[in-house]
Design a protein around this motif. Sequence first.
Motif, short mmCIF file in Angstrom:
data_model
loop_
_atom_site.label_atom_id
_atom_site.label_comp_id
_atom_site.label_asym_id
_atom_site.label_seq_id
_atom_site.Cartn_x
_atom_site.Cartn_y
_atom_site.Cartn_z
N ALA A 197 -9.40 9.77 -13.74
CA ALA A 197 -8.92 9.59 -12.36
C ALA A 197 -10.00 10.02 -11.37
O ALA A 197 -10.21 9.36 -10.34
CB ALA A 197 -7.63 10.37 -12.14
N ALA A 198 -10.68 11.11 -11.68
CA ALA A 198 -11.75 11.60 -10.80
C ALA A 198 -12.90 10.60 -10.74
O ALA A 198 -13.51 10.39 -9.68
CB ALA A 198 -12.25 12.95 -11.29
N ALA A 199 -13.20 9.95 -11.87
CA ALA A 199 -14.27 8.96 -11.89
C ALA A 199 -13.91 7.75 -11.03
O ALA A 199 -14.77 7.20 -10.31
CB ALA A 199 -14.54 8.51 -13.33
N LEU A 200 -12.66 7.33 -11.05
CA LEU A 200 -12.21 6.21 -10.21
C LEU A 200 -12.20 6.61 -8.74
O LEU A 200 -12.60 5.84 -7.87
CB LEU A 200 -10.82 5.76 -10.65
N ASP A 259 -13.63 4.93 -5.24
CA ASP A 259 -12.74 4.60 -4.13
C ASP A 259 -11.60 5.61 -4.12
O ASP A 259 -10.76 5.60 -5.02
CB ASP A 259 -12.17 3.18 -4.31
N PRO A 260 -11.57 6.51 -3.13
CA PRO A 260 -10.49 7.51 -3.09
C PRO A 260 -9.09 6.91 -3.08
O PRO A 260 -8.14 7.55 -3.52
CB PRO A 260 -10.78 8.26 -1.78
N ASP A 261 -8.96 5.66 -2.61
CA ASP A 261 -7.66 5.00 -2.55
C ASP A 261 -7.48 4.00 -3.68
O ASP A 261 -6.85 2.95 -3.51
CB ASP A 261 -7.49 4.30 -1.20
N LEU A 307 0.16 6.77 -2.55
CA LEU A 307 0.17 6.99 -1.11
C LEU A 307 1.39 6.36 -0.45
O LEU A 307 1.64 6.59 0.74
CB LEU A 307 -1.11 6.41 -0.49
N GLY A 308 2.10 5.53 -1.19
CA GLY A 308 3.32 4.94 -0.66
C GLY A 308 3.21 3.50 -0.24
O GLY A 308 4.06 3.00 0.49
N TRP A 309 2.14 2.80 -0.67
CA TRP A 309 2.04 1.38 -0.34
C TRP A 309 1.42 0.61 -1.49
O TRP A 309 1.01 1.19 -2.51
CB TRP A 309 1.26 1.15 0.95
N THR A 310 1.37 -0.70 -1.34
CA THR A 310 0.97 -1.57 -2.43
C THR A 310 -0.54 -1.80 -2.46
O THR A 310 -1.25 -1.55 -1.49
CB THR A 310 1.65 -2.94 -2.30
N VAL A 311 -1.00 -2.33 -3.60
CA VAL A 311 -2.40 -2.71 -3.74
C VAL A 311 -2.74 -3.82 -2.73
O VAL A 311 -3.82 -3.82 -2.14
CB VAL A 311 -2.68 -3.18 -5.18
#
Length: 324
Positions: A152-155, A159-161, A167-171
């Motif tokens: 997860a840290a590598a991703l 891109d932090p998002d 965060l509560g929204w879609t891709v």
Amino acid sequence: MLLRFAAPRDPALIAKWISYQVFNTERQNWRRGVEAAFRYREREGHLQVPYDHTEGPYPLGGWLSDQRRAFRAGAMSGERAAELEGLGIVWDTADAAFEKNLATARAYHRLHGTLAAPRGAAILDIAVGQWLTNVRRPGGLGKDPVRAERRAAALAAIDPDWNPSTLGWTVDWQRHYAYLAQLLDKGVPLKAIAPGVTRHGEDVGRWLATQRRDWNRLNAEQQTRLGALGIAPARVARARQAPAKTSATTKSGRGAEAFHKGIQALAQYIQREGGMPGRAHVEQLQDGPHRTGVWLANARQRRDRLDAGQLAALADLGVEWAAT
């Protein structure tokens, strides 16, 4: 009669002989495995061998799997481990596959500025969109929590998002938001980003009009992010006053009154429901019912006969076809 007695057998000698035979067989098998691995590496350029692959008659894929298992269990000598590493063995094939896909994700981000790829996205002949979809799912980064956190840290470093669901929204929302920010960074005026303005094939202008119209449906963080880009909700209050401006430019007083009532009904509906009415919808006004859905459909058909003020009033309510 001569009696023959069997020669006495020394248990220690027998055990030594058996040990030698087993060791010698195991050592021969090791050499055959190493030689098969060398041939495969010379031909293919790597040692990512499928489990069921045989190099000639030798079951190389299964043998390498056994060596990885011995290495993880700490049952392999340093000399043998070094020999296999010299041939390019990958001890953890799962991490190797992740790193390969991660490199593809970096390439996608360099091109698109986001990891919010649609599921069907592909780059370098790798289905990066499907892979990102998979790793976003619960448990998609693996069962080992330490490994999952590292991945997860590598991703997030790319891109932090990368996983907008947290965060509560879609891709889809995240992708359009990223493209909108990119257009603004390139110097495109916000007022110029109308329906039909695209980036990487996505209609950013249409998406932006929807965000303004459905502002109250966004969560606080979405509103904050859009606000930071200078975006505000559709001005329903201004739209209610628009007919007073347009009535002066409308030739027919009856037509102006009908348009005014339609705008009033539409604004009332949007304020309550947050979206556009269907064709069959009837809105209740103080002076009686109004066939708002039919009125809006008719207005679209007569778009070329509406004046600039009327189109602006509709556009302020989020009617996309009026803004084009």
